[in-house]
Design a protein around this motif. Structure first.
Motif, PDB file in Angstrom:
ATOM      1  N   LEU A   1       0.407  -9.019  -7.188  1.00  0.00           N
ATOM      2  CA  LEU A   1       1.645  -8.713  -6.472  1.00  0.00           C
ATOM      3  C   LEU A   1       1.506  -7.402  -5.723  1.00  0.00           C
ATOM      4  O   LEU A   1       0.951  -6.420  -6.241  1.00  0.00           O
ATOM      5  N   LEU A   2       2.036  -7.401  -4.502  1.00  0.00           N
ATOM      6  CA  LEU A   2       2.060  -6.187  -3.687  1.00  0.00           C
ATOM      7  C   LEU A   2       3.122  -5.240  -4.243  1.00  0.00           C
ATOM      8  O   LEU A   2       4.260  -5.631  -4.480  1.00  0.00           O
ATOM      9  N   THR A   3       2.748  -3.980  -4.464  1.00  0.00           N
ATOM     10  CA  THR A   3       3.749  -2.987  -4.879  1.00  0.00           C
ATOM     11  C   THR A   3       4.457  -2.440  -3.646  1.00  0.00           C
ATOM     12  O   THR A   3       4.035  -2.680  -2.517  1.00  0.00           O
ATOM     13  N   SER A   4       5.529  -1.686  -3.877  1.00  0.00           N
ATOM     14  CA  SER A   4       6.225  -1.098  -2.717  1.00  0.00           C
ATOM     15  C   SER A   4       5.322  -0.092  -2.018  1.00  0.00           C
ATOM     16  O   SER A   4       5.341   0.033  -0.793  1.00  0.00           O
ATOM     17  N   ALA A   5       4.508   0.626  -2.802  1.00  0.00           N
ATOM     18  CA  ALA A   5       3.542   1.547  -2.173  1.00  0.00           C
ATOM     19  C   ALA A   5       2.554   0.770  -1.313  1.00  0.00           C
ATOM     20  O   ALA A   5       2.197   1.200  -0.209  1.00  0.00           O
ATOM     21  N   GLY A   6       2.104  -0.369  -1.812  1.00  0.00           N
ATOM     22  CA  GLY A   6       1.184  -1.192  -1.044  1.00  0.00           C
ATOM     23  C   GLY A   6       1.830  -1.694   0.235  1.00  0.00           C
ATOM     24  O   GLY A   6       1.199  -1.725   1.295  1.00  0.00           O
ATOM     25  N   ASP A   7       3.089  -2.080   0.144  1.00  0.00           N
ATOM     26  CA  ASP A   7       3.795  -2.573   1.321  1.00  0.00           C
ATOM     27  C   ASP A   7       3.956  -1.468   2.362  1.00  0.00           C
ATOM     28  O   ASP A   7       3.760  -1.691   3.556  1.00  0.00           O
ATOM     29  N   ARG A   8       4.287  -0.273   1.894  1.00  0.00           N
ATOM     30  CA  ARG A   8       4.444   0.847   2.842  1.00  0.00           C
ATOM     31  C   ARG A   8       3.124   1.158   3.537  1.00  0.00           C
ATOM     32  O   ARG A   8       3.064   1.356   4.751  1.00  0.00           O
ATOM     33  N   LEU A   9       2.041   1.199   2.752  1.00  0.00           N
ATOM     34  CA  LEU A   9       0.739   1.491   3.351  1.00  0.00           C
ATOM     35  C   LEU A   9       0.345   0.408   4.349  1.00  0.00           C
ATOM     36  O   LEU A   9      -0.253   0.691   5.391  1.00  0.00           O
ATOM     37  N   LEU A  10       0.690  -0.829   4.025  1.00  0.00           N
ATOM     38  CA  LEU A  10       0.340  -1.940   4.909  1.00  0.00           C
ATOM     39  C   LEU A  10       1.043  -1.810   6.246  1.00  0.00           C
ATOM     40  O   LEU A  10       0.459  -2.114   7.302  1.00  0.00           O
ATOM     41  N   VAL A  11       2.283  -1.334   6.238  1.00  0.00           N
ATOM     42  CA  VAL A  11       3.008  -1.132   7.500  1.00  0.00           C
ATOM     43  C   VAL A  11       2.280  -0.107   8.371  1.00  0.00           C
ATOM     44  O   VAL A  11       2.087  -0.307   9.580  1.00  0.00           O
ATOM     45  N   ALA A  12       1.845   0.989   7.744  1.00  0.00           N
ATOM     46  CA  ALA A  12       1.118   2.014   8.501  1.00  0.00           C
ATOM     47  C   ALA A  12      -0.212   1.468   9.011  1.00  0.00           C
ATOM     48  O   ALA A  12      -0.609   1.728  10.156  1.00  0.00           O
ATOM     49  N   ALA A  13      -0.907   0.701   8.172  1.00  0.00           N
ATOM     50  CA  ALA A  13      -2.194   0.146   8.585  1.00  0.00           C
ATOM     51  C   ALA A  13      -2.008  -0.838   9.740  1.00  0.00           C
ATOM     52  O   ALA A  13      -2.807  -0.859  10.681  1.00  0.00           O
ATOM     53  N   ASP A  14      -0.949  -1.634   9.682  1.00  0.00           N
ATOM     54  CA  ASP A  14      -0.691  -2.585  10.765  1.00  0.00           C
ATOM     55  C   ASP A  14      -0.512  -1.870  12.093  1.00  0.00           C
ATOM     56  O   ASP A  14      -0.994  -2.340  13.134  1.00  0.00           O
ATOM     57  N   ALA A  15       0.188  -0.745  12.072  1.00  0.00           N
ATOM     58  CA  ALA A  15       0.392   0.001  13.315  1.00  0.00           C
ATOM     59  C   ALA A  15      -0.945   0.453  13.889  1.00  0.00           C
ATOM     60  O   ALA A  15      -1.184   0.361  15.102  1.00  0.00           O
ATOM     61  N   ALA A  16      -1.830   0.930  13.003  1.00  0.00           N
ATOM     62  CA  ALA A  16      -3.140   1.374  13.473  1.00  0.00           C
ATOM     63  C   ALA A  16      -3.937   0.202  14.038  1.00  0.00           C
ATOM     64  O   ALA A  16      -4.612   0.333  15.074  1.00  0.00           O
TER      65      ALA A  16
END
Lengths: 159, 159
Positions: free
Chosen positions: B106-121
């Motif tokens: 399961l994705l944690t909220s920290a993982g979800d937040r990091l994924l948003v930043a990575a997607d932008a990059a």
DNA sequence: CGTATTTCAGCCTTACTGAAATTG
DNA sequence: CCAATTTCAGTAAGGCTGAAATAC
């Protein structure tokens, strides 16, 4: 200063969002590399070795350092490739008459013969891969991928 | 039984023959992977880790074995990826209530937040890569690459 | 018993950096 | 002395197979 995005809308109510282009490009390359490896293995070649031979057919006499720059890898990494090719007699490395330190890499006739066979195998796989695409689309795909390489700042595309 | 070749004529008197599509595809993927790695590294992510997180956002609760099948790698290889993500708190792995052996990822909220930043990059790099291509050509490039994956027999393209 | 999942262990390929020797 | 090339050495990433334990 909102930059227009190339992403299709995510999270629509119906269906899945389109997969990311990076993902599909990586998947295509992965599948192609696997197929090429399977086809080249019976010939005793790895994919990096086949690539180096292809470069040498058109740029015979390159030094190991020049070959490395063409392949975007370090000279130390290219050494492992050329050493393997030399051990199999597919290339020879002769000292440059004007620069005693530089070893010019030359394709042997055995290397040229093997390259012809390898090219046939690679052609067959490319035909498999592209069988759904029209000739016009194949040309456009090649041009678009070249554009991607240029925009990513990877230098020359030519072998 | 001559199969029509997709190769342009080699060895014309003028100019170089077109580079092979396999070569340009590999070069594009190589350059893209390098750029993505550079962009993800400051976030503490490797490209395989980013890919796994992207899969989990849409397929939350997959087992390690299921993740491995999506990524076309062995479960043993995927373990090294999920172990790294778990150690950083980006995912959690909880036993399946019905199958005590299976660990649902399961994705944690920290993982979800990091994924948003990575997607932008990643979006920014894709925009760089595609800046010369029209919107229509981008769509066609995606479709053509999907066709290549299908024809190479690599199974599903969707994340 | 057979199948699927998890995970430890070891290995291989392929790349990298550092450093040294050679040559112009 | 500086620059380029070659090459030895060590290291790391990321994949693989084999094998064992667990669970249904």
């Amino acid at each position: 200063m909102a930059r227009p995005s190339n992403r299709r809308t995510r999270g629509g109510v119906t269906g899945h969002p389109a997969p990311r282009l990076s993902y599909v490009l990586g998947r295509a390359e992965f599948a192609l590399r696997r197929r090429l490896g399977e086809a080249l293995s019976p010939l005793g070649l790895t994919l990096p070795q086949y690539t180096a031979l292809s470069v040498l057919r058109r740029r015979d006499g390159l030094s190991n350092a020049q070959l490395a720059r063409r392949a975007l890898i370090t000279p130390q990494s290219m050494i492992t490739i050329t050493t393997g090719l030399e051990r199999k007699g597919l290339i020879t490395r002769v000292p440059d008459p004007a620069h005693g330190r530089i070893l010019r890499t030359l394709l042997t006739s055995a290397g040229d013969r093997l390259l012809v066979a390898a090219d046939a195998a690679v052609d067959a796989i490319e035909d498999d891969m592209l069988q759904e695409l029209s000739s016009a689309n194949r040309g456009r795909l090649l041009d678009d991928l070249k554009s991607c390489v240029r925009m990513l700042g990877a230098g020359f595309v030519d072998i």
